[in-house]
Design a protein around this motif. Structure first.
Motif, short mmCIF file in Angstrom:
data_model
loop_
_atom_site.label_atom_id
_atom_site.label_comp_id
_atom_site.label_asym_id
_atom_site.label_seq_id
_atom_site.Cartn_x
_atom_site.Cartn_y
_atom_site.Cartn_z
N GLY A 87 33.19 62.50 5.72
CA GLY A 87 32.39 62.43 6.95
C GLY A 87 31.04 61.79 6.71
O GLY A 87 30.54 61.03 7.55
N ILE A 88 30.44 62.09 5.55
CA ILE A 88 29.13 61.50 5.21
C ILE A 88 29.26 59.99 5.03
O ILE A 88 28.42 59.21 5.51
N TYR A 89 30.33 59.57 4.34
CA TYR A 89 30.55 58.13 4.15
C TYR A 89 30.79 57.44 5.50
O TYR A 89 30.26 56.34 5.75
N ARG A 96 19.34 59.70 6.93
CA ARG A 96 20.48 58.94 6.43
C ARG A 96 20.87 59.45 5.04
O ARG A 96 20.08 60.08 4.34
N ALA A 97 22.08 59.14 4.63
CA ALA A 97 22.70 59.77 3.46
C ALA A 97 21.86 59.71 2.19
O ALA A 97 21.67 60.72 1.51
N GLU A 140 29.74 58.38 8.40
CA GLU A 140 28.47 58.33 9.13
C GLU A 140 27.58 57.24 8.57
O GLU A 140 26.90 56.54 9.32
N GLU A 187 31.59 54.50 14.24
CA GLU A 187 31.71 54.35 15.69
C GLU A 187 31.30 52.95 16.15
O GLU A 187 31.74 52.48 17.20
N LYS A 212 28.50 54.00 9.93
CA LYS A 212 28.51 54.00 11.40
C LYS A 212 29.87 53.56 11.93
O LYS A 212 30.00 52.56 12.62
N LYS A 268 34.08 66.85 4.04
CA LYS A 268 32.66 66.73 4.37
C LYS A 268 32.08 65.44 3.79
O LYS A 268 31.32 64.74 4.43
#
Length: 290
Positions: free
Chosen positions: A6-8, A80-81, A10, A15, A13, A3
């Motif tokens: 995944g946060i890092y 955002r994180a 995101e 993608e 970005k 998890k």
């Protein structure tokens, strides 16, 4: 653990790597063939990939730390994180330092010139996040910063920078600046309220779209120049025709009266464009030099 990873991912970005990675590899291909007369080695490609990951991760880490107060106020970025409390500032600092280590390590493995240019890259990565506080040219600064990745690919395999490398760099700088103008339109009202600077804030929606189109015309012309100034053949030229059509369509689906397809224009079209240009360039050069 997964998890957190995944946060890092995101946060940086991951993608959006679809924008930068193909052009970084394209820079390596063009540079190696133009200067060395051969395709880059797999080892060079691997180090370029590490350098790109390090640079992009460091850039996003810096941006998220520098903009955390602004991000918390903006409904679009409040999740955002850092503002959402998913990551602590110290965690992002450690992540950013590690990212810079990866960038520096890769640069030392690639070429002396890449090492010498590191201070320029670091300066650009840091200064970009501050530019929207004092100039509407922030999109151009982002373009000049992001285009360092493709230029870095060129420098990594050649250890030099020539006229073609600079044309390649400017071409991609205006490409990034153009689609960043489009992206910034969604924050137009918020930026006005907070006193932030951007081309949409300075010139309004209609003229901003025109400026973005002009920037992308410069991009199309730059790609065409590379066709005439290098040994690229008709495979590349076919890719440029497709890329130009994508740029045209990107702007065709947007208008001051209908911005509903902004995400399609920003993300989908530009991701497809970068992949198309890289694939046709790769086919062109592999056919010639394999």
């Amino acid at each position: 653990m997964f998890k957190k990873i995944g946060i890092y991912l995101e946060m940086i970005k991951i993608e959006h790597t679809l924008f930068a990675l193909p052009f970084a590899f394209m820079g390596a291909l063009l540079g190696s063939v133009s200067v060395n007369g051969e395709l880059p080695s797999w080892a060079q490609i691997g180090w370029i990939l590490m350098a790109l990951f390090g640079a992009r991760s460091a850039a996003f880490g810096l941006n998220r730390m520098i903009d955390q107060v602004i991000d918390k106020k903006n409904p679009r970025t409040a999740k955002r994180a850092i503002p959402a409390g998913l990551l602590k500032t110290i965690e992002v600092i450690v992540f950013t330092v590690i990212s810079f280590v990866l960038l520096f390590w890769a640069a030392f493995e690639l070429s002396p010139l890449a090492v010498k240019l590191l201070p320029v890259a670091v300066f650009m990565l840091v200064i970009y996040s501050y530019t929207k506080r004092f100039t509407w040219l922030c999109h151009v600064v982002l373009g000049l910063t992001t285009a360092l990745a493709p230029l870095g690919g060129w420098v990594a395999v050649t250890g030099s920078v020539d006229l073609n490398a600079w044309i390649f760099y400017i071409t991609l700088a205006f490409w990034t600046a153009g689609f960043d103008i489009i992206y910034a339109i969604q924050d137009l009202d918020f930026d006005k309220k907070e006193g932030l600077h951007s081309i949409p804030v300075r010139f309004g929606l209609h003229r901003s779209l025109i400026i973005a189109r002009v920037f992308h015309v410069i991009t199309a012309v730059g790609f065409l120049l590379l066709f005439f100034l290098t040994e690229l053949s008709w495979w590349y030229f076919a890719g440029m025709i497709i890329a130009s059509a994508i740029l045209f369509y990107e702007h065709f689906i947007l208008s001051p009266k209908d911005m509903s397809k902004l995400q399609t224009a920003f993300f989908t079209m530009n991701s497809v464009l970068s992949i198309v240009v890289f694939v046709f360039t790769m086919i062109d050069l592999v056919v010639q030099y394999s």
